[in-house]
Motif scaffolding. Structure first.
Motif, PDB file in Angstrom:
ATOM      1  N   LEU A 188       0.865  -1.181   0.000  1.00 60.98           N
ATOM      2  CA  LEU A 188       0.000   0.000   0.000  1.00 60.98           C
ATOM      3  C   LEU A 188       0.899   1.228   0.000  1.00 60.98           C
ATOM      4  O   LEU A 188       1.311   1.723   1.051  1.00 60.98           O
ATOM      5  CB  LEU A 188      -0.913  -0.004   1.222  1.00 60.98           C
ATOM      6  N   THR A 193      -2.582   1.953  -5.455  1.00 61.89           N
ATOM      7  CA  THR A 193      -2.600   0.660  -4.769  1.00 61.89           C
ATOM      8  C   THR A 193      -3.681   0.620  -3.690  1.00 61.89           C
ATOM      9  O   THR A 193      -4.295  -0.418  -3.453  1.00 61.89           O
ATOM     10  CB  THR A 193      -1.230   0.345  -4.151  1.00 61.89           C
ATOM     11  N   GLU A 194      -3.923   1.752  -3.052  1.00 59.34           N
ATOM     12  CA  GLU A 194      -4.990   1.800  -2.052  1.00 59.34           C
ATOM     13  C   GLU A 194      -6.353   1.585  -2.713  1.00 59.34           C
ATOM     14  O   GLU A 194      -7.221   0.878  -2.169  1.00 59.34           O
ATOM     15  CB  GLU A 194      -4.948   3.138  -1.322  1.00 59.34           C
ATOM     16  N   LYS A 195      -6.531   2.159  -3.902  1.00 58.04           N
ATOM     17  CA  LYS A 195      -7.779   1.982  -4.639  1.00 58.04           C
ATOM     18  C   LYS A 195      -7.964   0.520  -5.042  1.00 58.04           C
ATOM     19  O   LYS A 195      -9.065  -0.040  -4.948  1.00 58.04           O
ATOM     20  CB  LYS A 195      -7.761   2.877  -5.886  1.00 58.04           C
ATOM     21  N   TRP A 197      -6.707  -2.093  -3.531  1.00 59.37           N
ATOM     22  CA  TRP A 197      -6.970  -2.875  -2.332  1.00 59.37           C
ATOM     23  C   TRP A 197      -8.427  -2.750  -1.900  1.00 59.37           C
ATOM     24  O   TRP A 197      -9.078  -3.748  -1.576  1.00 59.37           O
ATOM     25  CB  TRP A 197      -6.031  -2.432  -1.214  1.00 59.37           C
ATOM     26  N   GLU A 198      -8.939  -1.539  -1.925  1.00 57.89           N
ATOM     27  CA  GLU A 198     -10.338  -1.327  -1.540  1.00 57.89           C
ATOM     28  C   GLU A 198     -11.291  -2.032  -2.504  1.00 57.89           C
ATOM     29  O   GLU A 198     -12.325  -2.567  -2.101  1.00 57.89           O
ATOM     30  CB  GLU A 198     -10.637   0.172  -1.506  1.00 57.89           C
TER      31      GLU A 198
END
Length: 250
Positions: A188, A193-195, A197-198
């Motif tokens: 992350l 990458t956060e998008k 993962w979500e």
């Protein structure tokens, strides 16, 4: 192990955020002179107070990459270590193959493969003249197996980057230049990458974590530590290798 890079000049591409920023800061904390390269000058603004020089760079073309490297050389005189962290998915998400257009395909190859090739080409003459150098690419677990993101171009580009790394290691080894790659697992590290993962949702997130031996996602500093090792004197007889830094992958 304490790694000392005093007297070394390091150029890090893709340094505005995430993994690239962590790498730049790790080298600076270890005594190196660090040049940060990225198209996002505003994202690199914090480096001004950290003694890290900033260089605007769109590395997708040979000429622009060469110009960026020349700017670093003009300011610092040499580049001992090149880390090509520029890349990523360029905001794309996984889609069926039928929906992929040429522009999307080439954008990811330009960021991940072309940038590494042209930057390496630009730094090699100086390294060759000194008889030593380190080039470290940032590939991905997606360069060793299918990508969790489902992005065809990203998986293909990272596989190509691994091939480029090994080919350059063969070519440049006799000239005292080692070439290796670090292949991160899921880290992350930035909004993309956060998008991703979500978007996985809780069930798939749980599946991903259960496939990692250490049961956690990666952090940018995990990757920076591996890069620093490969750039150090302790790794002078390591070349053409891909170091997976993924917490252990089942």
């Amino acid at each position: 192990m304490h790694l000392n890079f005093e007297g070394k000049t390091v150029a890090v591409t893709g340094a505005a955020q995430g993994i690239g920023a962590a790498i730049a800061r790790r080298f600076a904390a270890s005594g190196a002179t660090v040049a940060a390269l990225d198209i996002d000058m505003a994202g690199m603004a914090p480096f001004e107070a950290e003694g890290i020089s900033r260089h605007a760079a769109d590395l997708g073309s040979r000429d622009s990459a060469a110009a960026a490297v020349e700017a670093v050389l003009a300011q610092h005189g040499k580049i001992d270590i090149l880390v090509t962290s520029a890349g990523g998915v360029r905001g794309q998400v996984g889609r069926p193959i039928d929906e992929i257009g040429e522009e999307d395909w080439h954008a990811i190859f330009g960021a991940n493969v072309d940038a590494a090739m042209w930057c390496a080409q630009a730094v090699v003459p100086g390294m060759r003249a000194r008889g030593s150098g380190r080039i470290i690419t940032i590939s991905s677990g997606a360069g060793l197996r299918p990508s969790l993101t489902g992005i065809q171009a990203y998986a293909s580009a990272k596989h190509a980057l691994v091939g480029l790394t090994r080919q350059l290691a063969l070519e440049l080894g006799p000239q005292g230049i080692t070439v290796n790659s670090v292949a991160p697992g899921f880290v992350l590290s930035n909004p993309s990458t956060e998008k991703q993962w979500e978007a996985f949702g809780q069930e798939r997130q749980k599946t991903v974590l259960n496939a990692i031996h250490t049961r956690r996602l990666g952090r940018p500093d995990d990757i920076a530590s591996a890069v620093a090792f490969l750039a150090s004197d302790a790794a002078e007889w390591i070349s053409g290798q891909v170091l997976s830094v993924d917490g252990g992958h089942a």
